[in-house]
Design a protein around this motif. Structure first.
Motif, PDB file in Angstrom:
ATOM      1  N   LYS A  80       0.952  -1.221   0.084  1.00 20.69           N
ATOM      2  CA  LYS A  80       0.015  -0.099   0.021  1.00 20.69           C
ATOM      3  C   LYS A  80       0.899   1.372  -0.067  1.00 20.69           C
ATOM      4  O   LYS A  80       0.415   2.353  -0.637  1.00 20.69           O
ATOM      5  N   ALA A  81       1.906   1.242   0.625  1.00 24.90           N
ATOM      6  CA  ALA A  81       3.027   2.185   0.690  1.00 24.90           C
ATOM      7  C   ALA A  81       3.818   2.431  -0.678  1.00 24.90           C
ATOM      8  O   ALA A  81       4.608   3.294  -0.645  1.00 24.90           O
ATOM      9  N   GLY A  82       3.530   1.478  -1.552  1.00 29.02           N
ATOM     10  CA  GLY A  82       4.314   1.716  -2.834  1.00 29.02           C
ATOM     11  C   GLY A  82       5.524   0.881  -3.083  1.00 29.02           C
ATOM     12  O   GLY A  82       6.043   0.831  -3.961  1.00 29.02           O
ATOM     13  N   ASN A  83       5.625  -0.195  -2.120  1.00 31.43           N
ATOM     14  CA  ASN A  83       6.607  -1.048  -2.391  1.00 31.43           C
ATOM     15  C   ASN A  83       6.392  -2.499  -2.855  1.00 31.43           C
ATOM     16  O   ASN A  83       5.298  -2.704  -2.638  1.00 31.43           O
ATOM     17  N   ALA A  84       7.289  -2.910  -3.688  1.00 35.16           N
ATOM     18  CA  ALA A  84       6.973  -4.392  -4.099  1.00 35.16           C
ATOM     19  C   ALA A  84       7.523  -5.114  -3.117  1.00 35.16           C
ATOM     20  O   ALA A  84       8.493  -4.725  -1.988  1.00 35.16           O
ATOM     21  N   VAL A  85       7.116  -6.400  -2.709  1.00 33.03           N
ATOM     22  CA  VAL A  85       7.615  -7.361  -1.442  1.00 33.03           C
ATOM     23  C   VAL A  85       7.763  -8.684  -1.961  1.00 33.03           C
ATOM     24  O   VAL A  85       7.050  -9.336  -2.515  1.00 33.03           O
ATOM     25  N   LEU A  86       8.878  -9.119  -1.843  1.00 34.20           N
ATOM     26  CA  LEU A  86       9.468 -10.457  -2.042  1.00 34.20           C
ATOM     27  C   LEU A  86       9.681 -11.397  -0.969  1.00 34.20           C
ATOM     28  O   LEU A  86      10.383 -10.789  -0.215  1.00 34.20           O
ATOM     29  N   LEU A  87       9.011 -12.462  -0.735  1.00 33.62           N
ATOM     30  CA  LEU A  87       8.944 -13.414   0.380  1.00 33.62           C
ATOM     31  C   LEU A  87       9.502 -14.685  -0.065  1.00 33.62           C
ATOM     32  O   LEU A  87       8.838 -15.513  -0.389  1.00 33.62           O
ATOM     33  N   PRO A  88      10.910 -14.805   0.089  1.00 37.38           N
ATOM     34  CA  PRO A  88      11.664 -16.215  -0.148  1.00 37.38           C
ATOM     35  C   PRO A  88      10.927 -17.167   0.835  1.00 37.38           C
ATOM     36  O   PRO A  88      10.974 -17.099   2.123  1.00 37.38           O
ATOM     37  N   ASP A  89      10.506 -18.549   0.165  1.00 33.80           N
ATOM     38  CA  ASP A  89      10.095 -19.674   1.095  1.00 33.80           C
ATOM     39  C   ASP A  89      11.457 -20.601   1.544  1.00 33.80           C
ATOM     40  O   ASP A  89      11.538 -21.328   0.526  1.00 33.80           O
ATOM     41  N   SER A  90      11.981 -20.439   2.353  1.00 33.86           N
ATOM     42  CA  SER A  90      13.375 -21.118   2.607  1.00 33.86           C
ATOM     43  C   SER A  90      13.140 -22.489   3.216  1.00 33.86           C
ATOM     44  O   SER A  90      13.857 -23.345   2.806  1.00 33.86           O
ATOM     45  N   TYR A  91      11.931 -22.917   4.017  1.00 28.43           N
ATOM     46  CA  TYR A  91      11.699 -23.991   4.156  1.00 28.43           C
ATOM     47  C   TYR A  91      10.780 -24.761   3.171  1.00 28.43           C
ATOM     48  O   TYR A  91      11.362 -25.927   2.697  1.00 28.43           O
ATOM     49  N   GLY A  97       8.970 -28.480   6.619  1.00 30.88           N
ATOM     50  CA  GLY A  97       7.777 -27.882   7.477  1.00 30.88           C
ATOM     51  C   GLY A  97       8.741 -27.056   8.328  1.00 30.88           C
ATOM     52  O   GLY A  97       9.773 -26.514   8.340  1.00 30.88           O
ATOM     53  N   PRO A  98       7.652 -26.514   9.510  1.00 32.25           N
ATOM     54  CA  PRO A  98       8.432 -25.499  10.570  1.00 32.25           C
ATOM     55  C   PRO A  98       9.563 -26.181  11.244  1.00 32.25           C
ATOM     56  O   PRO A  98       9.654 -27.224  11.424  1.00 32.25           O
ATOM     57  N   GLN A  99      10.592 -25.539  11.562  1.00 33.83           N
ATOM     58  CA  GLN A  99      11.562 -25.632  12.095  1.00 33.83           C
ATOM     59  C   GLN A  99      11.787 -25.056  13.335  1.00 33.83           C
ATOM     60  O   GLN A  99      13.077 -25.162  14.109  1.00 33.83           O
ATOM     61  N   CYS A 100      10.754 -24.805  14.330  1.00 35.25           N
ATOM     62  CA  CYS A 100      10.919 -24.168  15.460  1.00 35.25           C
ATOM     63  C   CYS A 100      11.353 -25.079  16.415  1.00 35.25           C
ATOM     64  O   CYS A 100      12.007 -24.684  17.478  1.00 35.25           O
ATOM     65  N   ARG A 101      11.033 -26.314  16.506  1.00 34.10           N
ATOM     66  CA  ARG A 101      11.265 -27.263  17.235  1.00 34.10           C
ATOM     67  C   ARG A 101      12.193 -28.474  16.848  1.00 34.10           C
ATOM     68  O   ARG A 101      12.346 -29.567  17.307  1.00 34.10           O
ATOM     69  N   VAL A 102      12.943 -28.195  15.586  1.00 33.31           N
ATOM     70  CA  VAL A 102      13.693 -29.206  15.368  1.00 33.31           C
ATOM     71  C   VAL A 102      15.190 -28.980  15.882  1.00 33.31           C
ATOM     72  O   VAL A 102      15.527 -28.002  15.750  1.00 33.31           O
ATOM     73  N   LYS A 103      15.842 -29.920  16.263  1.00 35.52           N
ATOM     74  CA  LYS A 103      17.067 -29.817  17.112  1.00 35.52           C
ATOM     75  C   LYS A 103      18.301 -29.776  16.293  1.00 35.52           C
ATOM     76  O   LYS A 103      19.202 -28.993  16.240  1.00 35.52           O
ATOM     77  N   GLU A 104      18.212 -30.450  14.866  1.00 36.78           N
ATOM     78  CA  GLU A 104      19.312 -30.428  14.074  1.00 36.78           C
ATOM     79  C   GLU A 104      18.875 -29.855  12.680  1.00 36.78           C
ATOM     80  O   GLU A 104      18.355 -30.413  11.867  1.00 36.78           O
ATOM     81  N   LEU A 105      19.085 -28.435  12.979  1.00 36.27           N
ATOM     82  CA  LEU A 105      18.909 -27.772  11.566  1.00 36.27           C
ATOM     83  C   LEU A 105      19.548 -27.989  10.378  1.00 36.27           C
ATOM     84  O   LEU A 105      20.957 -27.779  10.369  1.00 36.27           O
ATOM     85  N   HIS A 106      18.950 -28.148   9.198  1.00 34.51           N
ATOM     86  CA  HIS A 106      19.496 -28.354   8.085  1.00 34.51           C
ATOM     87  C   HIS A 106      19.572 -26.928   7.096  1.00 34.51           C
ATOM     88  O   HIS A 106      20.422 -27.017   6.428  1.00 34.51           O
ATOM     89  N   VAL A 107      18.644 -26.151   7.580  1.00 31.86           N
ATOM     90  CA  VAL A 107      18.730 -24.859   6.789  1.00 31.86           C
ATOM     91  C   VAL A 107      19.033 -23.819   8.170  1.00 31.86           C
ATOM     92  O   VAL A 107      18.077 -23.527   8.952  1.00 31.86           O
ATOM     93  N   LYS A 108      20.212 -23.512   8.047  1.00 31.12           N
ATOM     94  CA  LYS A 108      20.619 -22.543   8.983  1.00 31.12           C
ATOM     95  C   LYS A 108      20.755 -20.899   8.540  1.00 31.12           C
ATOM     96  O   LYS A 108      20.849 -20.729   7.513  1.00 31.12           O
ATOM     97  N   ALA A 109      20.267 -20.191   9.619  1.00 27.65           N
ATOM     98  CA  ALA A 109      20.206 -18.768   9.240  1.00 27.65           C
ATOM     99  C   ALA A 109      21.606 -18.046   8.801  1.00 27.65           C
ATOM    100  O   ALA A 109      21.412 -17.338   7.737  1.00 27.65           O
ATOM    101  N   ARG A 110      22.816 -18.581   9.160  1.00 24.78           N
ATOM    102  CA  ARG A 110      23.763 -17.847   8.606  1.00 24.78           C
ATOM    103  C   ARG A 110      24.355 -18.511   7.568  1.00 24.78           C
ATOM    104  O   ARG A 110      25.547 -18.138   6.864  1.00 24.78           O
ATOM    105  N   ARG A 111      23.543 -19.663   7.036  1.00 24.22           N
ATOM    106  CA  ARG A 111      24.412 -20.456   5.725  1.00 24.22           C
ATOM    107  C   ARG A 111      23.257 -20.395   4.613  1.00 24.22           C
ATOM    108  O   ARG A 111      23.275 -19.652   3.718  1.00 24.22           O
ATOM    109  N   GLU A 112      22.573 -21.396   4.864  1.00 23.14           N
ATOM    110  CA  GLU A 112      21.464 -21.489   3.791  1.00 23.14           C
ATOM    111  C   GLU A 112      20.449 -20.446   3.336  1.00 23.14           C
ATOM    112  O   GLU A 112      20.353 -19.615   2.117  1.00 23.14           O
ATOM    113  N   ARG A 113      20.202 -19.790   4.682  1.00 22.16           N
ATOM    114  CA  ARG A 113      19.325 -18.523   4.338  1.00 22.16           C
ATOM    115  C   ARG A 113      19.790 -17.467   4.024  1.00 22.16           C
ATOM    116  O   ARG A 113      19.317 -16.469   3.261  1.00 22.16           O
TER     117      ARG A 113
END
Length: 274
Positions: A80-91, A97-113
């Motif tokens: 509405k403010a005039g921006n385009a918005v791109l939302l990548p789906d990393s998972y 699926g959701p990674q909130c309660r996964v102990k061993e993350l295969h998609v890490k913030a500092r690497r894949e994301r």
């Protein structure tokens, strides 16, 4: 009866309420695989300022909705403010699926994301409708932690195109970044609740204050009495530990804070308009 018919006639004359615009899926090449993303774009040819929006550990979409309401609400506000918005789906792009309660993350913030952020930026730079010098980042929770890695000087792109214009991180986990002596090459705003017991407000304050004098502009806003997810609409405060929802953290408290939510919307608009 006549009043009822008159009311019906007036309703028929009124224009129908406009439905919220639907996003369009785009596929972005990765070094291994494809990054699916949802795009909200204003009508017209542009060029438009563009925001890359990074979802939290619960993922971007649900079973029947490519973009969860919490991210759709923000996307529509930015649109509405005039921006385009791109939302990548990393998972979802990696069939996870959701990674909130996964102990061993295969998609890490500092690497894949972070790689996803770079790929999204590279794709945007090839689009004629993008204002290349006005591409910014916004992220929530795990997506905000990704953002903190992406804006570090060590992760600057080696191409000659403009860097990100600005970055906004909602309640990231700052503990690792604070311990590593974080700094940013991009003006970065951190928004977090003082009572956030999922992330760590003291670590975020330490991280931002430690960057002063050796970094691009970094600022933090700590909202008194607010908890994690304070900007998410219509979410009563509740303990995450009592939930069976795999898309929520294992601990801490989550819930809307109306004052913090309203102020954060103002802060985001002002930061992006810098």
């Amino acid at each position: 009866m006549r009043l009822r018919l008159t009311a019906l006639f007036l309703m028929l004359l009124m224009p129908a309420a406009r439905a919220a615009p639907a996003p369009r899926q785009v596929d972005i090449p990765l070094s291994a695989g494809v990054l699916h993303a949802q795009l909200y774009k204003p009508e017209g040819e542009g060029p438009f300022p563009t925001v890359i929006a990074l979802h939290g550990c619960g993922g971007l979409g649900g079973h029947s909705d490519p973009v969860l309401p919490r991210y759709r609400d923000w996307a529509l506000q930015l649109l509405k403010a005039g921006n385009a918005v791109l939302l990548p789906d990393s998972y979802g792009s990696r069939e996870l699926g959701p990674q909130c309660r996964v102990k061993e993350l295969h998609v890490k913030a500092r690497r894949e994301r972070v790689a996803d952020v770079a790929a999204a930026r590279g794709w945007l730079m090839k689009q004629a409708w993008v204002a290349r010098n006005r591409v910014s980042l916004i992220g929530w929770a795990n997506g905000a932690s990704t953002l903190l890695w992406a804006v570090r000087p060590q992760n600057a792109a080696r191409d000659a195109v403009p860097d990100f214009r600005a970055a906004i991180a909602f309640y990231p986990d700052c503990r690792i970044s604070a311990g590593l002596g974080w700094s940013t090459r991009v003006p970065t705003l951190v928004l977090i609740g003082a009572n956030d017991d999922v992330s760590s407000p003291p670590a975020c304050r330490q991280m931002v204050e430690g960057a002063q004098g050796r970094s691009a502009l970094a600022r933090i806003v700590v909202y008194p009495d607010a908890y994690h997810d304070f900007d998410r609409a219509n979410t009563p405060l509740h303990a995450a530990a009592g939930s069976t929802d795999a898309a929520t953290p294992e601990r801490g408290h989550l819930g809307t804070d109306t004052q913090a939510r309203a102020d954060s919307q103002k802060q985001v608009a002002e930061w992006l308009a810098r």
